[in-house]
Motif scaffolding. Structure first.
Motif, PDB file in Angstrom:
ATOM      1  N   ALA A   1       0.840  -1.212   0.000  1.00  0.00           N
ATOM      2  CA  ALA A   1       0.000   0.000   0.000  1.00  0.00           C
ATOM      3  C   ALA A   1       0.863   1.246   0.000  1.00  0.00           C
ATOM      4  O   ALA A   1       0.574   2.215  -0.707  1.00  0.00           O
ATOM      5  N   THR A   2       1.951   1.247   0.767  1.00  0.00           N
ATOM      6  CA  THR A   2       2.858   2.396   0.813  1.00  0.00           C
ATOM      7  C   THR A   2       3.521   2.613  -0.543  1.00  0.00           C
ATOM      8  O   THR A   2       3.592   3.727  -1.038  1.00  0.00           O
ATOM      9  N   LEU A   3       3.982   1.533  -1.165  1.00  0.00           N
ATOM     10  CA  LEU A   3       4.626   1.635  -2.475  1.00  0.00           C
ATOM     11  C   LEU A   3       3.671   2.146  -3.552  1.00  0.00           C
ATOM     12  O   LEU A   3       4.080   2.804  -4.505  1.00  0.00           O
ATOM     13  N   LEU A   4       2.386   1.848  -3.389  1.00  0.00           N
ATOM     14  CA  LEU A   4       1.383   2.320  -4.336  1.00  0.00           C
ATOM     15  C   LEU A   4       0.907   3.736  -4.029  1.00  0.00           C
ATOM     16  O   LEU A   4       0.144   4.310  -4.789  1.00  0.00           O
ATOM     17  N   GLY A   5       1.359   4.272  -2.904  1.00  0.00           N
ATOM     18  CA  GLY A   5       1.019   5.655  -2.579  1.00  0.00           C
ATOM     19  C   GLY A   5      -0.179   5.830  -1.683  1.00  0.00           C
ATOM     20  O   GLY A   5      -0.649   6.937  -1.472  1.00  0.00           O
ATOM     21  N   TYR A   6      -0.707   4.727  -1.137  1.00  0.00           N
ATOM     22  CA  TYR A   6      -1.829   4.839  -0.196  1.00  0.00           C
ATOM     23  C   TYR A   6      -1.321   5.214   1.168  1.00  0.00           C
ATOM     24  O   TYR A   6      -0.219   4.855   1.545  1.00  0.00           O
ATOM     25  N   LYS A   7      -2.133   5.919   1.921  1.00  0.00           N
ATOM     26  CA  LYS A   7      -1.734   6.304   3.285  1.00  0.00           C
ATOM     27  C   LYS A   7      -2.477   5.468   4.287  1.00  0.00           C
ATOM     28  O   LYS A   7      -3.550   5.033   4.098  1.00  0.00           O
TER      29      LYS A   7
END
Length: 81
Positions: free
Chosen positions: A75-81
């Protein structure tokens, strides 16, 4: 599209080359550029199947998951917070 800052592993730096000043690797990549260049890369690779940027993104996430990366990191790598 928001700017995303992530640390690079040593192997990523070897593949991508040293970051520019301020640690930037992909300077100025816009959503427009992605939609323009992804089809060109697909064609160059000889892929005839219809593939979009979002399909690349989904494949990236699934490959990480298949290789044991935890969902929070994905999720972090995809830009989600």
């Amino acid at each position: 599209m928001k700017c995303l800052t992530l640390p690079l592993s040593e192997s990523a730096v070897k593949l991508l080359g040293k970051p520019l000043k301020d640690g930037v690797v992909f300077n100025g990549i816009t959503e427009h550029a992605l939609y323009k260049y992804v089809p060109m890369l697909i064609k160059t690779a000889g892929i005839s199947k219809h593939i979009t940027f979002h399909r690349f993104r989904d494949t990236f996430a699934m490959r990480l998951l298949d290789n044991g990366v935890d969902i929070y990191t994905i999720a972090t790598l995809l830009g989600y917070k």
